[in-house]
Design a protein around this motif. Structure first.
Motif, PDB file in Angstrom:
ATOM      1  N   ASP A 167      10.279   0.946  -5.200  1.00  0.00           N
ATOM      2  CA  ASP A 167      11.694   0.621  -4.987  1.00  0.00           C
ATOM      3  C   ASP A 167      12.240   1.608  -3.955  1.00  0.00           C
ATOM      4  OD1 ASP A 167      12.116   3.019  -6.326  1.00  0.00           O
ATOM      5  OD2 ASP A 167      13.211   2.138  -8.010  1.00  0.00           O
ATOM      6  N   PRO A 168      13.552   1.629  -3.689  1.00  0.00           N
ATOM      7  CA  PRO A 168      14.061   2.556  -2.672  1.00  0.00           C
ATOM      8  C   PRO A 168      13.793   4.031  -2.969  1.00  0.00           C
ATOM      9  CG  PRO A 168      15.652   0.811  -3.045  1.00  0.00           C
ATOM     10  CD  PRO A 168      14.598   0.652  -4.095  1.00  0.00           C
ATOM     11  N   ASP A 169      13.481   4.362  -4.222  1.00  0.00           N
ATOM     12  CA  ASP A 169      13.177   5.748  -4.574  1.00  0.00           C
ATOM     13  C   ASP A 169      11.690   6.069  -4.474  1.00  0.00           C
ATOM     14  OD1 ASP A 169      15.889   6.362  -5.176  1.00  0.00           O
ATOM     15  OD2 ASP A 169      15.661   5.349  -7.107  1.00  0.00           O
ATOM     16  N   GLY A 170      10.868   5.058  -4.084  1.00  0.00           N
ATOM     17  CA  GLY A 170       9.446   5.291  -3.918  1.00  0.00           C
ATOM     18  C   GLY A 170       8.612   4.542  -4.934  1.00  0.00           C
ATOM     19  N   PRO A 171       7.291   4.742  -4.910  1.00  0.00           N
ATOM     20  CA  PRO A 171       6.394   4.035  -5.827  1.00  0.00           C
ATOM     21  C   PRO A 171       6.656   4.394  -7.292  1.00  0.00           C
ATOM     22  CG  PRO A 171       5.163   4.929  -3.972  1.00  0.00           C
ATOM     23  CD  PRO A 171       6.535   5.534  -3.922  1.00  0.00           C
ATOM     24  N   PHE A 172       6.470   3.396  -8.174  1.00  0.00           N
ATOM     25  CA  PHE A 172       6.643   3.645  -9.606  1.00  0.00           C
ATOM     26  C   PHE A 172       5.583   2.954 -10.459  1.00  0.00           C
ATOM     27  CE2 PHE A 172       9.175  -0.155  -8.692  1.00  0.00           C
ATOM     28  CZ  PHE A 172       8.761  -1.030  -9.689  1.00  0.00           C
TER      29      PHE A 172
ATOM     30  N   HIS B 213       0.841  -1.191   0.000  1.00  0.00           N
ATOM     31  CA  HIS B 213       0.000   0.000   0.000  1.00  0.00           C
ATOM     32  C   HIS B 213       0.880   1.246   0.000  1.00  0.00           C
ATOM     33  CE1 HIS B 213      -3.753  -2.201   1.565  1.00  0.00           C
ATOM     34  NE2 HIS B 213      -4.098  -1.627   0.437  1.00  0.00           N
ATOM     35  N   GLY B 214       0.453   2.254  -0.749  1.00  0.00           N
ATOM     36  CA  GLY B 214       1.124   3.534  -0.657  1.00  0.00           C
ATOM     37  C   GLY B 214       0.931   4.141   0.725  1.00  0.00           C
ATOM     38  N   THR B 215       1.882   4.940   1.147  1.00  0.00           N
ATOM     39  CA  THR B 215       1.834   5.535   2.479  1.00  0.00           C
ATOM     40  C   THR B 215       1.555   7.039   2.383  1.00  0.00           C
ATOM     41  OG1 THR B 215       4.235   5.888   2.488  1.00  0.00           O
ATOM     42  CG2 THR B 215       3.419   3.815   3.398  1.00  0.00           C
ATOM     43  N   PHE B 216       1.295   7.641   3.516  1.00  0.00           N
ATOM     44  CA  PHE B 216       0.931   9.060   3.582  1.00  0.00           C
ATOM     45  C   PHE B 216       1.985   9.912   2.878  1.00  0.00           C
ATOM     46  CE2 PHE B 216       1.236  13.212   5.687  1.00  0.00           C
ATOM     47  CZ  PHE B 216      -0.044  13.683   5.457  1.00  0.00           C
ATOM     48  N   GLY B 217       1.526  10.787   1.998  1.00  0.00           N
ATOM     49  CA  GLY B 217       2.422  11.725   1.334  1.00  0.00           C
ATOM     50  C   GLY B 217       3.055  11.207   0.056  1.00  0.00           C
ATOM     51  N   GLU B 218       2.925   9.911  -0.248  1.00  0.00           N
ATOM     52  CA  GLU B 218       3.538   9.379  -1.468  1.00  0.00           C
ATOM     53  C   GLU B 218       2.689   9.775  -2.693  1.00  0.00           C
ATOM     54  OE1 GLU B 218       6.203   5.529  -0.440  1.00  0.00           O
ATOM     55  OE2 GLU B 218       4.048   5.146  -0.539  1.00  0.00           O
ATOM     56  N   THR B 219       3.371  10.210  -3.732  1.00  0.00           N
ATOM     57  CA  THR B 219       2.720  10.595  -4.975  1.00  0.00           C
ATOM     58  C   THR B 219       3.602  10.178  -6.147  1.00  0.00           C
ATOM     59  OG1 THR B 219       3.774  12.769  -5.070  1.00  0.00           O
ATOM     60  CG2 THR B 219       1.654  12.645  -3.933  1.00  0.00           C
ATOM     61  N   TYR B 220       3.013  10.122  -7.331  1.00  0.00           N
ATOM     62  CA  TYR B 220       3.817  10.126  -8.553  1.00  0.00           C
ATOM     63  C   TYR B 220       3.005  10.697  -9.712  1.00  0.00           C
ATOM     64  CZ  TYR B 220       2.074   5.290  -9.864  1.00  0.00           C
ATOM     65  OH  TYR B 220       1.341   4.174 -10.179  1.00  0.00           O
ATOM     66  N   GLU B 221       3.728  11.094 -10.755  1.00  0.00           N
ATOM     67  CA  GLU B 221       3.074  11.574 -11.965  1.00  0.00           C
ATOM     68  C   GLU B 221       2.640  10.360 -12.782  1.00  0.00           C
ATOM     69  OE1 GLU B 221       3.993  14.207 -15.995  1.00  0.00           O
ATOM     70  OE2 GLU B 221       5.449  14.141 -14.361  1.00  0.00           O
ATOM     71  N   GLY B 222       1.330  10.200 -12.968  1.00  0.00           N
ATOM     72  CA  GLY B 222       0.820   9.081 -13.722  1.00  0.00           C
ATOM     73  C   GLY B 222       0.918   9.315 -15.214  1.00  0.00           C
ATOM     74  N   ILE B 223       1.042   8.224 -15.973  1.00  0.00           N
ATOM     75  CA  ILE B 223       1.122   8.331 -17.430  1.00  0.00           C
ATOM     76  C   ILE B 223      -0.195   8.893 -17.962  1.00  0.00           C
ATOM     77  CG2 ILE B 223       1.409   7.053 -19.588  1.00  0.00           C
ATOM     78  CD1 ILE B 223       3.045   4.999 -18.008  1.00  0.00           C
ATOM     79  N   GLY B 224      -0.107  10.024 -18.618  1.00  0.00           N
ATOM     80  CA  GLY B 224      -1.295  10.644 -19.185  1.00  0.00           C
ATOM     81  C   GLY B 224      -2.233  11.236 -18.154  1.00  0.00           C
TER      82      GLY B 224
ATOM     83  N   GLU C  74      -1.560   7.181  -1.116  1.00  0.00           N
ATOM     84  CA  GLU C  74      -1.841   6.608   0.203  1.00  0.00           C
ATOM     85  C   GLU C  74      -2.995   5.600   0.104  1.00  0.00           C
ATOM     86  OE1 GLU C  74      -2.882   7.900   4.815  1.00  0.00           O
ATOM     87  OE2 GLU C  74      -2.884   9.414   3.226  1.00  0.00           O
ATOM     88  N   GLY C  75      -2.768   4.379   0.581  1.00  0.00           N
ATOM     89  CA  GLY C  75      -3.790   3.345   0.590  1.00  0.00           C
ATOM     90  C   GLY C  75      -3.994   2.626  -0.732  1.00  0.00           C
ATOM     91  N   ARG C  76      -3.287   3.031  -1.776  1.00  0.00           N
ATOM     92  CA  ARG C  76      -3.435   2.378  -3.078  1.00  0.00           C
ATOM     93  C   ARG C  76      -2.356   1.313  -3.276  1.00  0.00           C
ATOM     94  NH1 ARG C  76      -4.882   7.349  -7.304  1.00  0.00           N
ATOM     95  NH2 ARG C  76      -6.643   8.178  -6.118  1.00  0.00           N
ATOM     96  N   PRO C  77      -2.652   0.281  -4.072  1.00  0.00           N
ATOM     97  CA  PRO C  77      -1.642  -0.749  -4.320  1.00  0.00           C
ATOM     98  C   PRO C  77      -0.543  -0.212  -5.234  1.00  0.00           C
ATOM     99  CG  PRO C  77      -3.571  -1.144  -5.686  1.00  0.00           C
ATOM    100  CD  PRO C  77      -3.916   0.007  -4.787  1.00  0.00           C
TER     101      PRO C  77
END
Length: 216
Positions: free
Chosen positions: A151-156, A126-137, A144-147
């Motif tokens: 990696d060590p640099d965060g969700p991808f 699960h993503g944690t509080f404050g985690e974000t990324y730029e989604g394709i398109g 947060e709370g999403r599957p």
């Protein structure tokens, strides 16, 4: 690349492919995509699609992760709905097209990642509080709370929508493809999908070598 699974109800099938070539279009692959899309469009309606075993099992897997699959649609279902509506598959590149084709064939979310842009160790969690990324398109995703794959640099990556960080571009040479399968999926079925994926990455993208594994 090893993957630690921190979420319930899922198996991850993966193919690593080396030294392939990403091009905008492969005509033989495009013909195959059209044939499969035509078959799916004849086979289903949007209403009947929701009752198929594959869609129901993937939706149940999302609910096990406390995700509403109607609000956050699995990528496989989104692609299938697009095809059944007569819109066809997106044409992105030979490698991405191979993954999208495989996804609608088996009804499971696929993710396709540039291995040069990710590093071990990888977790599915699960993503944690404050985690974000730029989604394709898409705009920035709050995770947060999403599957997510991280990696060590965060969700991808995610079985909903992947990030621009790890997306496949024409500079990609070594890739990793992920199949997000409900835990009840027979391993023989996952192995068949992985084998077909490896064959297509070799045939349509010139991969020098492929390796498959299942994590659970």
């Amino acid at each position: 690349m090893e993957i630690a699974i921190k979420l319930p109800g899922v198996k991850l099938g993966t193919v690593e492919a080396d030294e392939l070539h990403v091009v905008p279009v492969d005509m033989a692959l495009a013909k195959l995509m059209d044939e499969v899309c035509d078959r799916k469009r004849r086979e289903f309606t949007v209403e009947s699609l929701a009752e198929t075993q594959e869609v129901r099992l993937v939706r149940a897997m999302f609910r096990e992760w406390d995700m509403d699959p109607s609000k956050y649609r699995p990528s496989s279902e989104a692609l299938l709905r697009r095809v059944v509506q007569g819109k066809g598959l997106y044409r992105v590149s030979n490698v991405v097209d191979i993954c999208n084709l495989g996804s609608i064939e088996v009804g499971l979310p696929f993710g396709c990642y540039d291995r040069s842009r990710i590093r071990a160790p990888i977790e599915f969690r699960h993503g944690t509080f404050g985690e974000t990324y730029e989604g394709i398109g898409k705009k920035m995703w709050h995770l947060e709370g999403r599957p997510v794959l991280a990696d060590p640099d965060g969700p991808f990556g995610s079985p909903i929508s992947d990030s621009t960080r790890s997306m496949i571009t024409e500079s990609a040479r070594d890739i990793q493809v992920m199949i997000y399968a409900p835990a009840s999926t027979p391993e023989t079925s996952i192995e068949k999908s992985l084998a077909r994926l490896g064959e297509r990455l070799t045939e349509f993208a010139g991969a020098r070598a492929t390796r498959a594994a299942i994590f659970k």
